[in-house]
Scaffold this motif. Structure first.
Motif, PDB file in Angstrom:
ATOM      1  N   THR A  43      36.447  38.931  35.816  1.00 51.12           N
ATOM      2  CA  THR A  43      36.433  37.905  36.849  1.00 51.12           C
ATOM      3  C   THR A  43      35.164  37.065  36.775  1.00 51.12           C
ATOM      4  OG1 THR A  43      37.799  39.275  38.293  1.00 51.12           O
ATOM      5  CG2 THR A  43      36.562  37.490  39.331  1.00 51.12           C
ATOM      6  N   ASP A  44      34.027  37.701  36.535  1.00 43.31           N
ATOM      7  CA  ASP A  44      32.762  36.969  36.471  1.00 43.31           C
ATOM      8  C   ASP A  44      32.739  35.948  35.339  1.00 43.31           C
ATOM      9  OD1 ASP A  44      31.839  38.361  38.629  1.00 43.31           O
ATOM     10  OD2 ASP A  44      30.621  39.771  37.477  1.00 43.31           O
ATOM     11  N   LYS A  45      33.507  36.202  34.273  1.00 43.46           N
ATOM     12  CA  LYS A  45      33.535  35.286  33.135  1.00 43.46           C
ATOM     13  C   LYS A  45      34.451  34.086  33.379  1.00 43.46           C
ATOM     14  CE  LYS A  45      32.483  38.787  29.614  1.00 43.46           C
ATOM     15  NZ  LYS A  45      32.944  39.444  28.363  1.00 43.46           N
ATOM     16  N   LEU A  46      35.587  34.317  34.024  1.00 41.35           N
ATOM     17  CA  LEU A  46      36.575  33.252  34.177  1.00 41.35           C
ATOM     18  C   LEU A  46      36.484  32.507  35.506  1.00 41.35           C
ATOM     19  CD1 LEU A  46      39.789  34.733  32.513  1.00 41.35           C
ATOM     20  CD2 LEU A  46      38.061  33.213  31.551  1.00 41.35           C
ATOM     21  N   SER A  47      35.932  33.150  36.529  1.00 39.40           N
ATOM     22  CA  SER A  47      35.886  32.485  37.836  1.00 39.40           C
ATOM     23  C   SER A  47      35.025  31.225  37.845  1.00 39.40           C
ATOM     24  CB  SER A  47      35.413  33.462  38.916  1.00 39.40           C
ATOM     25  OG  SER A  47      34.111  33.947  38.642  1.00 39.40           O
ATOM     26  N   PRO A  48      33.940  31.106  37.024  1.00 46.60           N
ATOM     27  CA  PRO A  48      33.218  29.830  37.019  1.00 46.60           C
ATOM     28  C   PRO A  48      34.074  28.655  36.561  1.00 46.60           C
ATOM     29  CG  PRO A  48      31.833  31.555  36.092  1.00 46.60           C
ATOM     30  CD  PRO A  48      33.218  32.139  36.236  1.00 46.60           C
TER      31      PRO A  48
END
Length: 204
Positions: A43-48
């Motif tokens: 999630t941390d990689k794609l949420s931005p």
């Protein structure tokens, strides 16, 4: 006999009204999470890029979506059947008509309560990807104006759900090796005009 015919006419009218509306106009807020196909949280990689949350607005034959930072992400105008995806504010414009041939729709037995709505479910398999949708007949749009929006199998989905918008969807993208869960946390009806669906229109 006249009373029986009158009652039947009223009943038929009520069925017709239920089939034709009322149509939803407003905002749905979705919470997103992402993982690899083996379950690793990314999630941390794609949420931005795609947002921890999406603010989704729809009315008539138009829709748009923003991230929680109110950065525009998607814009669709039914009058032109053009879909725009925004990356860092820069749009990529696509014709929404091309779709994936051979999409397979499968009703599912699973039910869920999402954002206070009792939902049923269906699955669409398309081009090696699987999406499970949860939807409520109480949150519907008219599917007819989206008949040419084949991109993302949107027209196929709306036809299968009788216009009910997804309140949760689980995407398994085998080609890119990730899964996405997007679940509604709130549903808010509001009037929206065509002018609200422009590149410069702000999120409400």
């Amino acid at each position: 006999m006249k009373k029986t015919l009158l009652a039947a006419a009223v009943l038929l009218c009520s069925f017709t009204m239920a089939a034709d509306g009322p149509w939803f106009s407003g905002k749905i807020v979705y919470h997103n999470s992402f993982a690899t196909l083996d379950g690793q949280d990314i999630t941390d990689k794609l949420s931005p890029v795609l947002g921890n949350e999406n603010l989704y607005y729809i009315s008539g034959d138009n829709y748009k979506a923003y991230t929680e930072k109110k950065q525009i992400l998607e814009l669709y105008n039914g009058s032109t059947n053009k879909f725009q995806f925004f990356m860092n504010g820069t749009p990529t414009v696509m014709d929404a008509n091309p779709g994936t041939p051979g999409a397979v729709v499968k009703p599912l037995p699973e039910k869920a309560i999402i954002a206070g709505y009792a939902c049923q479910s269906l699955q669409i398999d398309s081009d090696g990807n699987t999406t499970v949708y949860y939807f409520s007949p109480k949150v519907r749009v008219n599917p007819a104006p989206y008949a040419k929006h084949q991109m993302g199998d949107w027209a196929t989905y709306l036809k299968a759900s009788n216009g009910a918008l997804p309140l949760k969807f689980v995407v398994t993208n085998r080609k890119q090796g990730y899964s996405m869960v997007s679940e509604a946390t709130s549903v808010q009806a509001m009037p929206l005009a065509a002018a609200d669906f422009t590149e410069t229109s702000p999120a409400k």
